[in-house]
Each structure stands twice: as C-alpha cells, then as structure tokens.
Write an enzyme that holds these catalytic residues in place. Sequence first.
Site, PDB file in Angstrom:
ATOM      1  N   LYS A   1      33.892  89.762  53.814  1.00 14.33           N
ATOM      2  CA  LYS A   1      35.181  89.898  53.124  1.00 14.33           C
ATOM      3  C   LYS A   1      34.972  90.334  51.674  1.00 14.33           C
ATOM      4  CE  LYS A   1      37.335  86.145  51.317  1.00 14.33           C
ATOM      5  NZ  LYS A   1      37.710  86.341  49.916  1.00 14.33           N
ATOM      6  N   ASN A   2      34.062  89.686  50.977  1.00 20.35           N
ATOM      7  CA  ASN A   2      33.898  89.976  49.549  1.00 20.35           C
ATOM      8  C   ASN A   2      33.221  91.314  49.289  1.00 20.35           C
ATOM      9  OD1 ASN A   2      35.165  87.614  49.057  1.00 20.35           O
ATOM     10  ND2 ASN A   2      33.382  86.504  48.284  1.00 20.35           N
TER      11      ASN A   2
ATOM     12  N   CYS B   1      45.459  79.785  40.145  1.00 15.34           N
ATOM     13  CA  CYS B   1      45.156  79.937  41.560  1.00 15.34           C
ATOM     14  C   CYS B   1      44.668  78.647  42.166  1.00 15.34           C
ATOM     15  CB  CYS B   1      44.135  81.061  41.690  1.00 15.34           C
ATOM     16  SG  CYS B   1      42.900  80.846  42.882  1.00 15.34           S
TER      17      CYS B   1
ATOM     18  N   ARG C   1      42.065  81.160  36.847  1.00 15.89           N
ATOM     19  CA  ARG C   1      41.158  82.290  37.130  1.00 15.89           C
ATOM     20  C   ARG C   1      41.455  83.370  36.120  1.00 15.89           C
ATOM     21  NH1 ARG C   1      40.131  83.019  43.608  1.00 15.89           N
ATOM     22  NH2 ARG C   1      38.152  84.001  43.093  1.00 15.89           N
TER      23      ARG C   1
ATOM     24  N   ASP D   1      31.084  79.433  47.228  1.00 12.73           N
ATOM     25  CA  ASP D   1      31.884  79.576  48.446  1.00 12.73           C
ATOM     26  C   ASP D   1      31.329  78.745  49.615  1.00 12.73           C
ATOM     27  OD1 ASP D   1      33.588  81.228  47.134  1.00 12.73           O
ATOM     28  OD2 ASP D   1      32.909  83.083  48.069  1.00 12.73           O
TER      29      ASP D   1
ATOM     30  N   ARG E   1      42.228  83.886  55.927  1.00 17.07           N
ATOM     31  CA  ARG E   1      41.941  84.852  54.856  1.00 17.07           C
ATOM     32  C   ARG E   1      40.483  85.295  54.893  1.00 17.07           C
ATOM     33  NH1 ARG E   1      42.842  82.697  49.393  1.00 17.07           N
ATOM     34  NH2 ARG E   1      41.709  84.626  49.099  1.00 17.07           N
TER      35      ARG E   1
HETATM   36  C1  UD1 Z   1      34.321  86.334  43.604  1.00 15.45           C
HETATM   37  C2  UD1 Z   1      34.524  86.079  45.089  1.00 15.45           C
HETATM   38  C3  UD1 Z   1      34.733  84.597  45.344  1.00 15.45           C
HETATM   39  C4  UD1 Z   1      33.572  83.808  44.758  1.00 15.45           C
HETATM   40  C5  UD1 Z   1      33.345  84.169  43.287  1.00 15.45           C
HETATM   41  C6  UD1 Z   1      32.103  83.516  42.690  1.00 15.45           C
HETATM   42  C7  UD1 Z   1      35.580  88.103  45.870  1.00 15.45           C
HETATM   43  C8  UD1 Z   1      36.794  88.754  46.435  1.00 15.45           C
HETATM   44  N1  UD1 Z   1      35.700  86.827  45.531  1.00 15.45           N
HETATM   45  O1  UD1 Z   1      35.503  85.926  42.927  1.00 15.45           O
HETATM   46  O2  UD1 Z   1      34.806  84.392  46.746  1.00 15.45           O
HETATM   47  O3  UD1 Z   1      33.878  82.429  44.839  1.00 15.45           O
HETATM   48  O4  UD1 Z   1      33.184  85.600  43.153  1.00 15.45           O
HETATM   49  O5  UD1 Z   1      30.977  83.846  43.441  1.00 15.45           O
HETATM   50  O6  UD1 Z   1      34.528  88.706  45.772  1.00 15.45           O
HETATM   51  N2  UD1 Z   1      35.887  84.226  34.880  1.00 15.45           N
HETATM   52  C9  UD1 Z   1      36.382  84.222  33.579  1.00 15.45           C
HETATM   53  N3  UD1 Z   1      36.962  85.376  33.117  1.00 15.45           N
HETATM   54  C10 UD1 Z   1      37.066  86.507  33.868  1.00 15.45           C
HETATM   55  C11 UD1 Z   1      36.553  86.493  35.184  1.00 15.45           C
HETATM   56  C12 UD1 Z   1      35.964  85.334  35.662  1.00 15.45           C
HETATM   57  O7  UD1 Z   1      36.325  83.217  32.865  1.00 15.45           O
HETATM   58  O8  UD1 Z   1      37.597  87.508  33.388  1.00 15.45           O
HETATM   59  C13 UD1 Z   1      35.288  82.978  35.409  1.00 15.45           C
HETATM   60  C14 UD1 Z   1      36.099  82.423  36.578  1.00 15.45           C
HETATM   61  O9  UD1 Z   1      37.170  81.649  36.137  1.00 15.45           O
HETATM   62  C15 UD1 Z   1      35.068  81.610  37.307  1.00 15.45           C
HETATM   63  C16 UD1 Z   1      33.784  82.421  37.098  1.00 15.45           C
HETATM   64  O10 UD1 Z   1      34.034  83.261  35.984  1.00 15.45           O
HETATM   65  O11 UD1 Z   1      34.941  80.348  36.703  1.00 15.45           O
HETATM   66  C17 UD1 Z   1      33.379  83.242  38.290  1.00 15.45           C
HETATM   67  O12 UD1 Z   1      34.376  84.162  38.596  1.00 15.45           O
HETATM   68  P1  UD1 Z   1      34.088  85.581  39.258  1.00 15.45           P
HETATM   69  O13 UD1 Z   1      32.628  85.756  39.453  1.00 15.45           O
HETATM   70  O14 UD1 Z   1      34.825  86.604  38.475  1.00 15.45           O
HETATM   71  O15 UD1 Z   1      34.754  85.389  40.673  1.00 15.45           O
HETATM   72  P2  UD1 Z   1      35.746  86.356  41.421  1.00 15.45           P
HETATM   73  O16 UD1 Z   1      35.318  87.763  41.232  1.00 15.45           O
HETATM   74  O17 UD1 Z   1      37.157  85.983  41.100  1.00 15.45           O
END
Ligand code: UD1
Length: 418
Positions: free
Chosen positions: A22-23, A116, A121, A306, A398
Amino acid sequence: MGHFVITGGKPLKGEISLQGAKNAVLPILAATVLINGTSELHNCPALRDVTASLKILRYLGCKAEQTGDVVTVDASQITGFEVSDDLMREMRSSFVFVGAMAARCGFAEITYPGGCELGARPIDLHLKAFRAMGMKITEEHGKIYCDARRLRPAAIHLDFPSVGATENIMLAAVFTPGVTRIVNAAKEPEIEDLQNFLNRAGAKIYGAGGSEIYIEGVPSLKSVTHRVIPDRIVGATYLMAAAVTRGELLIRNIEPSHMDGILPVLEECGCEIGYPRDGILNIKCKERMGATDKVRTLPYPGFPTDAQAPLMAMLATACGSSMITETIFESRFKHVEELIKMGANIKTDGRVAVIRGVRELSGAEVTAGDLRGGAALMLAALGASGTSKLHKIELIDRGYEAPESILASLGAKIKRVE
Ligand code: UD1
C-alpha cells in the site's frame, strides 16, 4: 461497514501470496500524474486507499481503472490541479498528490489534511521543503494554494526523515532543471520503489534507499510499466498471526531484505523462520512465544511503527514481559484499551507500553481505532479462546486485501458480517 466474527484457537497452517505494498502504490499513483501517457502498475492490492487514489486521479482528469491487481492510469489529459475536501479526507496520504500536481500543472490546490487517527500529522516539513524549492504557498480558510511555476533546485535538509515529505519533494522536483538534493531522506523501500517507477518513465533520480537523494530535472516522462514491491507490513502481520496461533505459514512474493527490523524480533520471541528460496519465507511457532526485552519503533531500517500494534497483540500472550516504545507517532496505542478488554495485561505511560504476557486472551466485542490497531485486534481474536466481534473493519480494509478470505484459507474461523 461491517464487522468480523472470529472464533480463536485454530493454529494457522498453509501458504499465502503477499499483496503489493500500500505505501508503495499510493505515492506511485500520485506519480502517474507526472506522466504524459499511460502507467501500467502490476501487483496493486485492491484496497480502499487505492480506490480513493483512483478517484483523485479521475477528479484531476485522468483515466484510471483497476482490473484485478493491474491498475492503468492515462494521465495524457490533466484538466485540474485541485483536490476536493471530501477526497482529501477520504485518505490522509492524499497530500502526496501536491508534489505531483505542482510539477505537472504549476499549481496545486488542496485542503489541509488536519489531525488524524494517529495524533497530529503536521505537514510543516513538506511545506518548508516546497518553499525552499521556490514554491509560493498561501493558506486560507483551511485551503492551501501552491504556485509552482518557478521551481528551482535546492538542497533540502529534512529535520526528520519523513516518508511523505521525501516522496513529495521527489515528485515536485522531477521536472525542475538542475539537481535537487534531499539530505536526511527517509530510507524506506517504498521510496526506492517510487524512484524505480519514475526512472523507468525517464526520470533521473539517484540515492533512494540511502539518506541522500538526488533528483536531476528532466523535460518529460513517458509511458511506463512497473511491478509494485510486496507489502512488508502485511507480511509481518501474517507472520505474527502465525505466531499468535502457534501455526505454520509459508509466504510467497515476500522480500525478506525489507524486513530486517522485524524478523530478528520474531526470532528472539522463539519463532523459527526459514528462507527456502528467493521471495519465499516460512515461519513455525509450536510453543508459546517468549517475550522480547525492548522494542523501539524507528524510521527504516528500524522496527516499523506500522508493525507495532500487531507485535503488541502477539506479545500479549507471550511468556514474560516486554516493553515497546513508540517514537514515531504521538498517539498510536488505541488498541491497548481493546486488548485489555480481551484480558491482556498492558500498562502505558506516554509513548511506552509494558506488556506482561498472559497465558490466553478471551474473545470480546472490540473496535478498531486505526488500520494497524484493527489488524492487531484481529490477531488477538485469532489467538483468543472463544468468539470475538471486531467492529470498524473498514479501517482494516484500508491496508489489508481480503483478510478474512486469506485467514480462512489458513484454517481460521473468521466471517465478515455486512
Ligand atoms: C508514512 C506511511 C505510514 C507510516 C509512516 C512512518 C504512507 C502512505 N504512510 O506516513 O504508514 O506509519 O510513514 O513510517 O506511506 N512529521 C512532521 N512534519 C511533517 C511530516 C511528518 O512532524 O511535515 C512527523 C509525523 O507527525 C510523524 C513522523 O514525522 O511523527 C513520521 O511521519 P512520516 O514519515 O511523514 O509519515 P507519513 O509519510 O505520514
């Protein structure tokens, strides 16, 4: 909407073939917007989030269809650069469309993804990087307007190796003349898959899988065929399901090298894992699991956040005490309360959970709070004595393709009630 009725206590036995990730498929579907032609994606799982991405693509004017595990997207004609609020809400990771729309159209308009199920997030890292690339971003009444007509190459240092931000920068920079550099990039295998997809279409991206990624702008991308990598999180979930039920499972279409953070933990708990051939992995768990001392969720190649909830379901009946620290998301212990309803002995303090293994869980009526937490409850119910009713299974849909059919084929007593 519906629920699962699960009667536990049956050891899982048999073989399965793992679904595509999925990711990996979600950012690749966003990337299809960049292609002035057709993308044919194989090994695509049939999931609610994939359907939501196809809706966004159609909203933007693309032709997008899924037949079995093949998704075809024709993005020759893009008629819009705005994603409506209801589509943004259907899937949080829709924010990754921004980079692609900005690069293809010069503009992107979306609504704020907001809070979320896993806690706040934020998207600050995405926006900071876009601004460093010369994107003009204005935020008004919950809407974000991006003007990307004058993108320039930049060296972007991410404060945290965010998966989504790394992908968004890669997508936004594909056509920017010069070389954009990402430092402290996320190293997840799904990022490498996005790089491989884009390069197959004519992009020039190097370094994905490591902590520095270089994107050299190209004028355009051409039609492409790509096979999506297997889903390491779903793979981990089924391995843990075998462990919980003291079963024996063989998984095909799996990539063990993507699971270096997970497999040693399972082995430490007493699972016997074998690698008979490339792309195949088997697991045998005859005895009650042992505990694991300490697990911390970390960016790849550490233990993935995850897989934290499914692991906790497994450790709930292990022999001994284990400690899990969730370092990635602020609110990812929603499954704990539900596991306690089933008889688990778990205490949490902030981001730390201490799991004292009990001999057996007992069936109960429980509700999924998020995707992986829902999978954890499904595992707990498979190992428990008696019958459980698991609500909000649309959250599990999902990320897991037909889990009830797969588990039933392995001997589980599980039924979906619509
Ligand atoms: C992706 C995965 C999700 C997984 C996560 C961490 C997809 C579709 N989803 O989510 O399944 O759990 O990686 O491996 O690929 N953060 C900030 N600011 C930002 C962006 C992120 O503070 O602009 C923080 C988030 O709040 C979180 C951490 O960084 O605490 C990790 O987030 P991120 O790696 O961005 O996860 P996703 O891309 O949302």
